[in-house]
Design an enzyme around this catalytic site. Structure first.
Site, short mmCIF file in Angstrom:
data_model
loop_
_atom_site.label_atom_id
_atom_site.label_comp_id
_atom_site.label_asym_id
_atom_site.label_seq_id
_atom_site.Cartn_x
_atom_site.Cartn_y
_atom_site.Cartn_z
N ARG A 15 104.91 69.06 73.65
CA ARG A 15 105.86 68.70 74.70
C ARG A 15 105.52 67.33 75.28
NH1 ARG A 15 105.16 74.01 78.35
NH2 ARG A 15 103.04 73.75 77.52
N LYS A 75 100.82 69.46 80.66
CA LYS A 75 99.64 70.28 80.86
C LYS A 75 98.61 69.55 81.70
CE LYS A 75 99.01 73.76 79.51
NZ LYS A 75 99.32 75.04 80.21
N TYR A 94 101.55 70.78 85.34
CA TYR A 94 100.99 72.13 85.48
C TYR A 94 99.47 71.99 85.55
CZ TYR A 94 105.48 74.15 84.03
OH TYR A 94 106.80 74.51 83.94
N HIS A 96 97.22 74.87 87.17
CA HIS A 96 96.59 76.20 87.10
C HIS A 96 95.09 76.09 87.46
CE1 HIS A 96 100.20 77.94 85.36
NE2 HIS A 96 100.23 76.95 84.50
N GLU A 118 103.42 74.60 89.16
CA GLU A 118 103.47 76.06 89.27
C GLU A 118 103.41 76.58 90.70
OE1 GLU A 118 99.06 75.12 88.82
OE2 GLU A 118 100.93 74.41 87.94
N ASP A 198 105.65 97.51 87.42
CA ASP A 198 105.46 96.56 88.51
C ASP A 198 105.18 97.35 89.78
OD1 ASP A 198 106.02 94.37 90.57
OD2 ASP A 198 106.56 93.29 88.74
N VAL A 269 97.50 83.99 80.66
CA VAL A 269 96.22 83.36 80.31
C VAL A 269 95.99 82.07 81.10
CG1 VAL A 269 97.27 82.20 78.31
CG2 VAL A 269 94.79 82.54 78.40
N ASP A 270 97.05 81.32 81.43
CA ASP A 270 96.89 80.09 82.21
C ASP A 270 96.23 80.35 83.56
OD1 ASP A 270 97.68 77.89 80.70
OD2 ASP A 270 99.80 78.25 81.07
N VAL A 298 97.45 82.38 73.66
CA VAL A 298 97.66 80.93 73.60
C VAL A 298 98.07 80.43 74.98
CG1 VAL A 298 99.05 79.09 72.58
CG2 VAL A 298 98.25 81.00 71.16
#
Length: 366
Positions: A15, A75, A94, A96, A118, A198, A269-270, A298
Site C-alpha cells: 500500500r 503502517k 497507523y 498501534h 486507529e 460479543d 494482531v496489530d 499477518v
C-alpha cells in the site's frame, strides 16, 4: 506545508499513504508533496501519475523524511525508519502503539507529533480511519481461513460451504464490530454456519436483524467460547479495544480443546491479538502451528490487496490530511475533536491513556 509520502518498507506491504487523486487535492491547496520513487507501484500508481498531478519524486526515503513537515504513510515506522523521524515532524499513519513498546519509545525519543489513524474517533464513537481497513481485513479473514483449512495447508480439510449431503464448515467470529460483521457476511455468503459472539447486546441484536438465519449469536464469555471452539473449524479474532491491547479471549490451554487442523485468523494482531498464542507473521511466512492448530496472524492483511486498500484508505484520510496541512496540527485538533483523539504522542510526551496502561507506565496527566 510540505507533505512526504515514503515507500512502505514493512514486509510485503504494497500500500501507499496517498493516491494521485489525494496528491492532486493537496497541490490544489498550495501544498508541496514529495513522493518517494516507486512508492505507489505496488498499488498500481506510478511515478508519472504523481508527477502529472504536481508531486515531486525523490529518490530516497531519507530525502522524504528530511524535507517534509508531515509524513503520511500506511503502517507504523519500523526500526530502519526510527532515526529518520524528526523533532516537530507530524507523522500521520497507523501506529498501534499499545502492541509495541519499542516503537513507542522510539517515537517518544524523536519528539515528533504522532497522530494515529486507529484512534481518530467521530461523535458516534466509530473509528472512521480504521473502518475501511477493518472491512478489508474482515473480508480477507474468510478468504485466508478457507484456504488454510485445506489439507495441504495443514488444515482440517473442510470446505466452508459444504456440498449437498455434507454439512458446511463452522466459523466462530469473536467480536461483532466492523471486522466481525464483514467476516460473518463473507462466511455466510459462502454458505458456512457462522456463530458470532460479543459482550455488547446491541451489536448482537443488530447482527440478528441483518444477517441470514445461518448466522447465529451468542454472548461472549469464557464458558461459551470454550464450548464453541470444540466444534468450529475456523475462528476469527476481531476484538478491538480503542487504542488498547486486545484481550486474550482464547488462552494457550484452549488449543487442546480444538480439533486438529482448526484454523485461527487473528485480525487483532496489530493490537497484540485476542489469542494468547498470537505472534505477528508476514505475507511471506503467514502461518505457524501450535498444538495442531493453524495460526494465521499477518499484521498487515490489507497489504495483500493494495489497490483496493490504498483507495479506500485515502478516501477517508484525505479530509484530515488537508486539515492538518491547511491549519497545522494544533489548530486542526483544536477545531476537530475527532482528529484530536488521534493524538498519541506530542513532542516526546504520550498523551493517549491506553498506551501508558498497556505498558504499566505512569498515567497521562489530564
Amino acid at each position: 506545508m510540505i507533505i512526504g509520502v515514503p515507500k512502505e518498507i514493512k514486509n510485503n506491504e504494497s500500500r501507499v499513504g496517498m493516491t494521485p487523486a489525494g496528491v492532486f487535492e493537496l497541490v490544489k491547496n498550495d501544498h508541496t508533496v514529495y513522493v518517494q520513487a516507486g512508492a505507489g507501484e505496488g498499488s498500481g500508481f506510478f511515478d508519472q501519475d504523481y508527477q502529472q498531478v504536481g508531486a515531486t519524486i525523490l529518490d530516497s526515503i531519507k530525502e522524504v523524511y528530511a524535507l517534509s513537515d508531515m509524513i503520511v504513510k500506511v503502517k507504523e515506522p519500523i526500526a530502519e525508519e526510527y532515526g529518520l523521524v524528526r523533532e516537530g515532524q507530524i507523522v500521520f499513519t497507523y501506529f498501534h502503539f499499545a502492541s509495541s513498546e519499542a516503537l513507542t519509545k522510539a517515537m517518544i525519543a524523536s519528539k515528533s507529533t504522532c497522530i494515529a489513524y486507529e484512534t481518530v474517533e467521530d461523535e458516534e464513537g466509530t473509528l472512521p480511519l480504521l473502518t475501511p481497513m477493518s472491512e478489508v481485513a474482515g473480508r480477507m479473514a474468510i478468504q485466508q481461513g478457507a484456504k488454510y483449512l485445506e489439507k495441504p495447508a495443514k488444515g482440517r480439510g473442510v470446505l466452508l460451504g459444504g456440498v449437498p449431503g455434507v454439512a458446511p464448515g463452522k466459523v466462530l467470529v469473536l467480536g461483532a464490530g466492523t471486522v466481525g460483521i464483514q467476516a460473518a457476511k463473507m462466511a455466510a455468503g459462502l454458505g458456512a454456519h457462522v456463530t458470532i459472539v460479543d459482550v455488547n447486546m446491541k451489536r448482537l441484536r443488530y447482527v440478528n436483524d441483518v444477517m441470514p438465519s445461518h448466522v447465529v449469536t451468542e454472548f461472549s464469555n469464557e464458558f461459551n467460547i470454550r464450548k464453541l471452539i470444540k466444534t468450529h473449524d475456523l475462528i476469527i479474532g476481531g476484538v478491538l479495544l480503542k487504542g488498547a491491547k486486545a484481550p486474550n479471549l482464547i488462552t494457550r490451554d484452549m488449543l487442546n480443546e480444538m480439533r486438529p487442523g482448526t484454523v485461527i485468523v487473528d485480525v487483532a494482531v496489530d493490537q497484540g491479538g485476542c489469542v494468547e498464542t498470537t505472534k505477528a507473521t508476514t505475507h511471506e511466512d503467514p502461518i505457524y502451528i501450535i498444538d495442531d492448530v493453524v495460526h494465521y496472524c499477518v499484521a498487515n492483511m490489507p497489504g495483500a490487496v493494495p489497490y483496493t486498500s490504498t483507495v479506500a484508505l485515502t478516501n477517508v484520510t484525505l479530509p484530515y490530511v488537508l486539515k492538518l496541512a491547511n491549519m497545522g496540527w494544533r489548530s486542526a485538533c483544536n477545531l476537530d475533536k475527532s482528529l484530536a483523539k488521534g493524538l498519541n504522542i506530542v513532542d516526546g510526551e504520550v498523551v493517549y491513556h491506553e498506551i501508558t496502561r498497556a505498558f504499566d507506565w505512569e498515567p497521562v496527566l489530564a
